[in-house]
Scaffold this motif. Sequence first.
Motif, mmCIF file in Angstrom:
data_model
loop_
_atom_site.group_PDB
_atom_site.id
_atom_site.type_symbol
_atom_site.label_atom_id
_atom_site.label_comp_id
_atom_site.label_asym_id
_atom_site.label_seq_id
_atom_site.Cartn_x
_atom_site.Cartn_y
_atom_site.Cartn_z
ATOM 1 N N SER A 1 4.991 -1.961 1.790
ATOM 2 C CA SER A 1 5.979 -2.505 2.725
ATOM 3 C C SER A 1 5.378 -3.728 3.401
ATOM 4 O O SER A 1 5.007 -3.687 4.570
ATOM 5 C CB SER A 1 6.366 -1.447 3.766
ATOM 6 O OG SER A 1 7.347 -1.927 4.648
ATOM 7 N N GLY B 1 6.428 4.065 18.244
ATOM 8 C CA GLY B 1 7.596 3.195 18.238
ATOM 9 C C GLY B 1 7.438 2.050 19.215
ATOM 10 O O GLY B 1 6.654 2.118 20.163
ATOM 11 N N ASP C 1 2.413 -2.159 10.293
ATOM 12 C CA ASP C 1 2.196 -0.804 10.802
ATOM 13 C C ASP C 1 1.068 -0.785 11.834
ATOM 14 O O ASP C 1 0.584 0.279 12.209
ATOM 15 C CB ASP C 1 1.928 0.188 9.676
ATOM 16 C CG ASP C 1 0.584 -0.035 8.985
ATOM 17 O OD1 ASP C 1 -0.024 -1.116 9.165
ATOM 18 O OD2 ASP C 1 0.143 0.878 8.258
ATOM 19 N N HIS D 1 6.769 -5.333 6.925
ATOM 20 C CA HIS D 1 6.898 -4.516 8.136
ATOM 21 C C HIS D 1 5.523 -4.009 8.573
ATOM 22 O O HIS D 1 4.974 -3.067 7.980
ATOM 23 C CB HIS D 1 7.851 -3.340 7.885
ATOM 24 C CG HIS D 1 9.250 -3.780 7.601
ATOM 25 N ND1 HIS D 1 9.696 -4.066 6.321
ATOM 26 C CD2 HIS D 1 10.294 -4.027 8.432
ATOM 27 C CE1 HIS D 1 10.958 -4.449 6.382
ATOM 28 N NE2 HIS D 1 11.343 -4.442 7.648
ATOM 29 N N GLU E 1 5.067 2.564 13.694
ATOM 30 C CA GLU E 1 5.925 2.853 12.558
ATOM 31 C C GLU E 1 6.320 1.533 11.895
ATOM 32 O O GLU E 1 6.636 0.561 12.594
ATOM 33 C CB GLU E 1 7.174 3.596 13.029
ATOM 34 C CG GLU E 1 6.869 4.932 13.691
ATOM 35 C CD GLU E 1 8.082 5.508 14.405
ATOM 36 O OE1 GLU E 1 9.151 4.853 14.402
ATOM 37 O OE2 GLU E 1 7.954 6.620 14.960
ATOM 38 N N ARG F 1 8.734 -0.205 10.988
ATOM 39 C CA ARG F 1 10.184 -0.380 11.057
ATOM 40 C C ARG F 1 10.592 -1.736 11.622
ATOM 41 O O ARG F 1 11.778 -2.061 11.658
ATOM 42 C CB ARG F 1 10.816 0.725 11.922
ATOM 43 C CG ARG F 1 10.638 2.120 11.362
ATOM 44 C CD ARG F 1 11.561 3.115 12.043
ATOM 45 N NE ARG F 1 11.151 3.454 13.402
ATOM 46 C CZ ARG F 1 11.888 3.234 14.473
ATOM 47 N NH1 ARG F 1 13.056 2.618 14.392
ATOM 48 N NH2 ARG F 1 11.452 3.612 15.669
ATOM 49 N N TRP F 2 9.619 -2.518 12.046
ATOM 50 C CA TRP F 2 9.931 -3.775 12.711
ATOM 51 C C TRP F 2 9.379 -4.961 11.922
ATOM 52 O O TRP F 2 8.427 -4.826 11.157
ATOM 53 C CB TRP F 2 9.375 -3.773 14.136
ATOM 54 C CG TRP F 2 10.125 -2.810 15.016
ATOM 55 C CD1 TRP F 2 11.261 -3.056 15.721
ATOM 56 C CD2 TRP F 2 9.798 -1.436 15.272
ATOM 57 N NE1 TRP F 2 11.669 -1.923 16.402
ATOM 58 C CE2 TRP F 2 10.790 -0.914 16.146
ATOM 59 C CE3 TRP F 2 8.782 -0.587 14.849
ATOM 60 C CZ2 TRP F 2 10.790 0.396 16.608
ATOM 61 C CZ3 TRP F 2 8.766 0.729 15.291
ATOM 62 C CH2 TRP F 2 9.765 1.203 16.159
#
Length: 339
Positions: A125, A291, A130, A128, A182, A184-185
């Motif tokens: 990934s 998060g 981590d 994104h 995470e 996710r961003w």
Amino acid sequence: MGAAMELEADGRTVRLSSPDKVYFPERGFTKLDVARYYLAVGPGILRALRDRPTTLERYPEGVGGESFFQKRAPKNLPDWIPTARIEFPSGRSADEICPTEVAAVLWAANLGCLTFHPWPVRRGSTDHPDELRIDLDPQPGTDFKDAVRAAHELHGFLEEQGLHGWPKTSGGRGLHVFIPIEPRWTFTEVRRCAITIGRELERRMPGRVTTAWWKEERGERIFVDYNQTARDRTIASAYSVRPRPGAPVSAPLRWAELDEVAPDDFDVATMPARFAEAGDVHAPMAEQAFGLEGLLELAERQEQDQGLGDVPYPPDYPKMPGEPKRVQPSRARRKDPGE
């Protein structure tokens, strides 16, 4: 130079050429010393690099010779070292090595790699991050102790946010704090969180911390280098050897140790003993992922209540949406219409 030799790491054999080549003349450390160092801290540096696209900072003739950053995987890369394609801000791309074995670290050390610069992403990934990485950079007139004070304030703020950071020396006068997150961003969102953290530290430590991008505005303060979180910007990994005369290394620390240590405590000669005794003190980091919702909410409040928007990107970046003028303040104040 001595004849080539072989080193073994977890069942993999790596050839080391010219093992007697001196890499650190001041201390007399050789290529073999560096390779044995990485073998001694193998589980730790592999935890820091595993599956991450990694740029190699190479010094083929030692710290006194020429050096270069190798982003693209070398043509002679063994088939057991995987790669990942990463995208640069320019739109170009490259395949970088992604270590999955300690032997990959030794293979790179044989090429004269002293410092490993992993991206804050995994090869599965690459858009994104981590890790949210905070770089506390002492400016002229400040030192490591000033960075430690800022790190303690940072620690408290992170805990308030339900986050946990992991501090390490930079190998110089500064400190790095890595926060596992995470994936996710985007890079842009993670950078925004780094800016938000820096501004909160400025508020809590007025006159002692700054996010001012332009050096002329920083003063004698600790600079929170938020642009180290921009795409294609990396920070030396934990356990990396730094290209300075004493062969210092970037040393993972416990928070309780910050007031007791100095950067010079950790080098190629001393870190193996610490690792043998304490192991990788950042090992639990691999089991956590936080998060960023709270930091992004704070960023919104800073923007709405204080009018704090984006800040300049590095000079080689394309102009980014919402970015202010990328011009040195003293130049912007000049009256000359030709400027």
